[in-house]
Design a protein around this motif. Structure first.
Motif, short mmCIF file in Angstrom:
data_model
loop_
_atom_site.label_atom_id
_atom_site.label_comp_id
_atom_site.label_asym_id
_atom_site.label_seq_id
_atom_site.Cartn_x
_atom_site.Cartn_y
_atom_site.Cartn_z
N SER A 1 -1.90 -19.24 0.52
CA SER A 1 -2.54 -19.24 -0.87
C SER A 1 -3.83 -20.21 -1.16
O SER A 1 -4.83 -19.80 -1.80
CB SER A 1 -1.53 -19.33 -2.07
OG SER A 1 -0.72 -20.40 -1.58
N VAL B 1 -2.31 -14.51 -7.30
CA VAL B 1 -2.33 -13.12 -6.59
C VAL B 1 -1.78 -13.12 -5.08
O VAL B 1 -0.73 -12.53 -4.70
CB VAL B 1 -3.71 -12.40 -6.54
CG1 VAL B 1 -3.70 -11.07 -5.50
CG2 VAL B 1 -4.11 -11.78 -7.68
N SER C 1 2.16 -15.07 -5.36
CA SER C 1 3.21 -14.06 -6.03
C SER C 1 3.17 -12.70 -5.09
O SER C 1 4.31 -12.09 -5.11
CB SER C 1 3.19 -13.73 -7.43
OG SER C 1 1.66 -13.11 -7.84
N GLY C 2 2.14 -12.27 -4.65
CA GLY C 2 2.00 -10.94 -3.97
C GLY C 2 3.00 -11.10 -2.67
O GLY C 2 3.89 -10.24 -2.29
N ALA D 1 6.52 -9.20 -2.39
CA ALA D 1 6.58 -8.18 -1.08
C ALA D 1 7.81 -8.46 -0.35
O ALA D 1 8.42 -7.54 0.13
CB ALA D 1 5.21 -8.08 -0.39
N ILE E 1 7.87 -2.59 -4.54
CA ILE E 1 7.44 -3.81 -4.38
C ILE E 1 6.97 -4.10 -6.12
O ILE E 1 6.86 -5.39 -6.40
CB ILE E 1 6.24 -3.99 -3.59
CG1 ILE E 1 6.56 -3.97 -2.13
CG2 ILE E 1 5.31 -5.17 -3.80
CD1 ILE E 1 5.64 -3.96 -1.13
N TRP E 2 6.21 -3.09 -6.62
CA TRP E 2 5.48 -3.18 -7.87
C TRP E 2 6.85 -3.61 -9.01
O TRP E 2 6.58 -4.46 -9.76
CB TRP E 2 4.99 -1.97 -8.20
CG TRP E 2 4.60 -1.77 -9.78
CD1 TRP E 2 5.03 -1.26 -10.93
CD2 TRP E 2 3.63 -2.64 -10.53
NE1 TRP E 2 4.60 -1.42 -11.76
CE2 TRP E 2 3.70 -2.41 -11.79
CE3 TRP E 2 2.65 -3.74 -9.92
CZ2 TRP E 2 2.73 -2.85 -12.81
CZ3 TRP E 2 1.78 -4.17 -11.16
CH2 TRP E 2 1.92 -3.93 -12.49
N TRP F 1 7.70 -7.49 -8.62
CA TRP F 1 6.38 -8.20 -8.89
C TRP F 1 6.41 -8.14 -10.48
O TRP F 1 6.39 -9.38 -11.12
CB TRP F 1 5.02 -7.75 -8.46
CG TRP F 1 4.03 -8.55 -8.76
CD1 TRP F 1 3.59 -9.86 -8.05
CD2 TRP F 1 2.96 -8.21 -9.81
NE1 TRP F 1 2.45 -10.13 -8.79
CE2 TRP F 1 2.07 -9.62 -9.94
CE3 TRP F 1 2.96 -7.31 -10.78
CZ2 TRP F 1 1.25 -9.38 -10.67
CZ3 TRP F 1 2.30 -7.42 -11.69
CH2 TRP F 1 0.99 -8.62 -11.78
N ARG F 2 6.50 -6.95 -11.02
CA ARG F 2 6.52 -7.18 -12.54
C ARG F 2 7.71 -7.81 -13.13
O ARG F 2 7.45 -8.47 -14.31
CB ARG F 2 6.16 -5.27 -13.06
CG ARG F 2 6.11 -5.17 -14.26
CD ARG F 2 5.96 -3.95 -14.83
NE ARG F 2 7.00 -2.94 -14.31
CZ ARG F 2 8.03 -2.76 -14.77
NH1 ARG F 2 8.59 -3.32 -16.00
NH2 ARG F 2 8.89 -1.86 -14.23
N TYR G 1 7.63 -11.97 -11.51
CA TYR G 1 6.36 -12.63 -11.16
C TYR G 1 5.29 -12.23 -11.90
O TYR G 1 3.97 -12.98 -11.87
CB TYR G 1 5.94 -12.32 -9.69
CG TYR G 1 7.07 -12.71 -8.80
CD1 TYR G 1 7.35 -14.30 -8.47
CD2 TYR G 1 7.59 -12.03 -8.12
CE1 TYR G 1 8.43 -14.50 -7.46
CE2 TYR G 1 8.77 -11.93 -6.99
CZ TYR G 1 9.17 -13.59 -6.94
OH TYR G 1 9.95 -13.59 -6.05
N SER H 1 1.74 -16.17 -13.77
CA SER H 1 0.20 -16.35 -13.89
C SER H 1 -0.24 -17.69 -14.85
O SER H 1 -1.17 -18.32 -14.58
CB SER H 1 -0.46 -15.23 -14.17
OG SER H 1 -0.16 -14.54 -15.47
#
Length: 851
Positions: free
Chosen positions: A117, A157, A160-161, A165, A175-176, A179-180, A183, A187
């Motif tokens: 990252s 991005v 956390s991505g 994942a 995955i969505w 993440w939602r 994480y 931000s």
């Protein structure tokens, strides 16, 4: 399966990210501006790895927090370039993972995520703004804000991505969604960290690094003040929430009390309704037994009105045989020894009949613990008890005749054996009966007449016995009788004579006068028995002795019976059981071309694996099977098994050269009127080509009735099977008729082959048979070939095929399959080479040949 697939993807992703992080670290180490790393960098790195990750600030009302380490790493990037930030971020993540106690792979994965990252963040800053270290110097505010945004967004991005994942794949979630849920709000931490780092870098350029450090205590005080403020706010919030929860709990408790009060009122009304209108009998009974309250179902159950019951007690309607047991448990309830009791008992109906009930009794106490009344719950189980009695009767009685069955007979016989064992003066005897010609009657007049005959015989047997005696049907046409308390063995013989005379009288069954006889075996208890099974077995043996001596008679079992007769009887019994228990199996002896050594086929030979005596060869039981007719089911079994096996071999080996399966037909099989249909059905069932089946008939069988034999052989040939005369030369002189038989092969008996070397006479007999077969266009197979000398003589005499121990003893199907698959090693072998080749083949097969 989907979960396992995602788990594998998660592992692959972890390994990939770890590899990329390692690559980023290697790149950063190579291009690290070491000359620029002064004391400030090392101080900043030390603070980051020791204190940075421990100092966190919670963002109110948001599921995220700001860690000081992110600010320090961003600051390192702005002051000492991206490579230094990458290495510091990887080191900080690695040490943090170790402190959290994660597994080794997770240490490297977390370090790799941070390295990737920050590597991409540095790359994005250089692409957008040029050298990173120049950003704090004379850069416009708009450009700084843009740089902060790029740092925060790229870092957020990528970091956390990758983590989202990996977590989603390991848990099997989208995955969505992951993440939602976990994480989305992180931000803010990256924006805060990037902003603070940019601000500090800017101030450092203005006032210098060391003067800036002087403000650290002030920053620490501000941090601690804010931290304790948040804690205080949390405590107040918790106290408010606790007070609100208490109020809600109190309100809920009041509502619950109101609901319970209302429910109690409804429950009381429901109980009254349930009591009065319950489908089972219910009653309240005083401790002294008087009915206090009864419902209508109880009144209907016993036939009394409510008024009649309320002036009486439960003792008056309880069956006298059950009352004592009930009173015992009532006293146990009153004494507090048991809380409740349930039992099956009988009530006396007003009309006098017994009613079976399932009674449940419980005692109700007052608040002071004083017994108030009993609650009786009474369920009518009369139909169930009658069904149980019927089932019990059916379990121990024959459904056709109504006589006791084997299980009940054996129970009574065990009691009789035990009584006699304690007192030798109490004698008894067991009679084992088997009807003569019952199968003929059943097959000719039908099973309905057969069943009627068995019922009539059962009634006659009962008429011949005393009330104390017992007759049972074991099954089929077999009956047993237990004669109790006899004074002498002769009484059993007298009963047997009486039974024979009774059963000799004709039975009038639906207009048919049916005659039958019976063979009876008698086993007296005076012989001395400890087991019921033994005396029943001896009675069975004596019965078979009676059958073997001409039927329609009885025999008394004695220990001095000749051993050979007993052995034969036992062998016959075992043969019958062996057919039922499928104790027979088939071995296969190869038939080999004498000229080429090629495998031509097999002869199917039956074997008997006795559960007690072990392996029994055919010469020990085939003659007995012929006498008893048991050869018919045995022969069918061998024929079906041999055809099945040949078909399996064909499917397993796919040989270009066809093999034949030789199967012997006994005298009784050959004379069966439905033999053709049997063979045709077996061939269709096994899908075997008829040309692969060779039927062997002995010489004596075809000579008993030449015309019938010729017709039967012709029909067999029309099926497509080949025919062989077995043991040729040992039976009747059939040379003059041989040309009339549609025979394909002559088999030379082993007695001629084994003595060929002793004198020329046997060799000339073999030569004559071979020449005769050639003149009639028949093949010749020599049995019992055991030496290479015999093999050479047979080759010189022109014999085509042979079988015997020289080639192989009879073997099981698996070993035979190995011979089939390896037959190319046998082809074109001379006698000496053939013998050596066979030995080698046996060794290759792991000495699997049956010896």
């Amino acid at each position: 399966m989907q979960t396992a697939y995602k788990s594998r993807l998660a592992k692959l992703l972890i390994l990939f990210v770890t590899a990329m992080g390692a690559a980023a670290c290697v790149h950063s180490a190579i291009y690290l501006p070491v000359a620029r790393l002064d004391f400030r960098f090392w101080l900043l790195a030390l603070i980051t790895v020791t204190l940075g990750c421990r100092l966190k600030v919670q963002i109110p009302r948001v599921r995220s927090e700001v860690t000081v380490s992110e600010t320090f790493i961003f600051l390192t990037m702005l002051l000492f370039d991206g490579e230094a930030a990458v290495l510091l971020a990887a080191l900080d993540a690695f040490l943090t993972s170790r402190r959290c106690g994660l597994r080794a792979l997770h240490h490297f994965f977390n370090a790799a995520v941070m390295a990737c990252s920050y590597f991409l963040t540095a790359l994005a800053l250089r692409l957008c703004f040029g050298p990173i270290t120049l950003l704090p110097n004379n850069t416009s505010t708009a450009k700084l804000i843009s740089a902060i945004g790029v740092m925060a967004i790229v870092q957020y991005v990528v970091n956390s991505g990758l983590v989202a994942a990996t977590t989603a794949l390991r848990k099997g979630d989208p995955i969505w969604h992951t993440w939602r849920h976990y994480y989305l709000y992180t931000s803010l931490t990256y924006v805060a960290g990037a902003s603070m780092a940019t601000l500090i870098a800017k101030m450092t350029n203005v006032v210098g690094f060391f003067p800036f450090l002087a403000t650290a205590p002030v920053v620490a005080i501000i941090y601690l003040t804010y931290y304790f403020y948040l804690k205080s706010d949390e405590i107040k919030t918790a106290q408010v929430e606790q007070a609100e929860q208490h109020v809600k709990e109190l309100s809920r408790h009041i509502s619950e009390m109101e609901r319970i009060s209302h429910a109690l009122q409804e429950s009381e009304q429901h109980f009254r309704n349930a009591f009065d209108y319950a489908s089972t009998g219910m009653a309240l009974v005083s401790p002294d037994g008087h009915w206090l309250q009864v419902n209508r179902s109880l009144c209907e159950l016993v036939g009394y009105t409510e008024e009649e019951l309320l002036v009486s007690n439960y003792q008056s309607i309880t069956h006298s045989d059950d009352l004592g047991n009930l009173l015992v448990y009532i006293h146990h309830l009153l004494d507090g020894e048991i809380p409740t009791h349930q039992m099956e008992q009988r009530y006396l109906h007003r009309l006098g009949r017994s009613v079976w009930v399932l009674l449940s009794v419980s005692l109700v106490h007052s608040a002071e613990g004083r017994p108030l009344h009993f609650i009786f719950q009474i369920q009518d189980i009369t139909d169930r008890k009658r069904a149980e009695e019927q089932l019990l009767h059916d379990a121990f009685h024959d459904a056709l005749t109504g006589l006791p069955n084997r299980a009940l007979f054996m129970d009574h016989l065990k009691v009789a054996v035990e009584r006699t064992r304690r007192n030798r003066q109490r004698m008894f005897a067991v009679l084992f009966l088997d009807l003569d010609r019952f199968k003929v009657i059943n097959d000719s007049l039908g099973h309905m007449i057969g069943d009627q005959l068995l019922i009539s015989i059962a009634r006659r047997l009962e008429a011949c016995l005393r009330p104390s005696d017992m007759v049972a049907r074991l099954g089929g046409d077999e009956f047993t009788i237990l004669l109790r308390d006899i004074e002498h063995e002769s009484e059993a013989s007298d009963v047997a004579e009486r039974i024979k005379n009774s059963l000799c009288q004709p039975f009038d069954l639906r207009g048919h006068d049916v005659f039958t006889g019976v063979s009876i075996g008698i086993a007296p208890s005076s012989i001395g028995y400890d087991k019921a099974e033994d005396i029943l077995r001896d009675a069975d043996t004596a019965m078979y002795r009676a059958k073997s001596l001409g039927k329609m008679r009885h025999e008394v079992f004695v220990k001095t019976m000749h051993f050979s007769a007993m052995h034969q009887l036992q062998m016959e019994t075992d043969l019958r059981h062996a057919i039922e228990r499928e104790e027979f199996f088939v071995h296969y002896q190869p038939i080999v071309s004498i000229d080429s050594g090629a495998l031509e086929g097999f002869e199917a030979l039956v074997r008997w694996q006795h559960p007690e005596r072990g392996l029994i060869m055919p010469d020990k039981f085939v003659s007995l099977a012929e006498e008893t007719g048991l050869i018919l089911p045995i022969g069918r079994f061998v024929l079906r098994e041999a055809c099945n096996q040949m078909r399996r071999w064909q499917d397993q080996s796919a040989l270009a050269l066809p093999l034949t399966m030789s199967v012997n037909l006994s005298n009784k099989q050959f004379t069966q009127p439905d033999l053709i249909d049997q063979i045709k059905a077996i061939l269709q069932e096994t899908r075997l080509d008829p040309r692969c089946l060779k039927l062997e008939i002995t010489e004596s069988v075809v000579m008993e009735n030449i015309e019938t034999a010729t017709e039967m052989l012709t029909q067999l040939r029309l099926l497509g099977v080949t025919l062989s005369i077995d043991d040729f030369g040992t039976g009747y002189s059939s040379l003059s008729y041989l040309h009339r038989f549609p025979i394909n092969t002559l088999k030379i008996d082993r007695s001629f082959v084994s003595r060929m070397s002793e004198n020329n006479e046997n060799a000339e007999i073999v030569r004559t048979i071979v020449m005769l077969a050639h003149n009639l266009n028949m093949d010749v197979v020599a049995e019992g070939v055991e030496t290479t000398e015999q093999l050479s003589q047979l080759r010189e005499l022109g014999c085509q095929s042979g079988q015997g121990y020289l080639f192989s003893k009879p073997i099981d199907c698996q070993t035979a399959l190995a011979f089939i698959l390896a037959q190319h090693q046998w082809l074109n072998a001379h006698p000496q080479a053939f013998e050596i080749e066979q030995v080698n083949e046996v060794e290759v097969l792991g000495s699997r040949l049956l010896m």
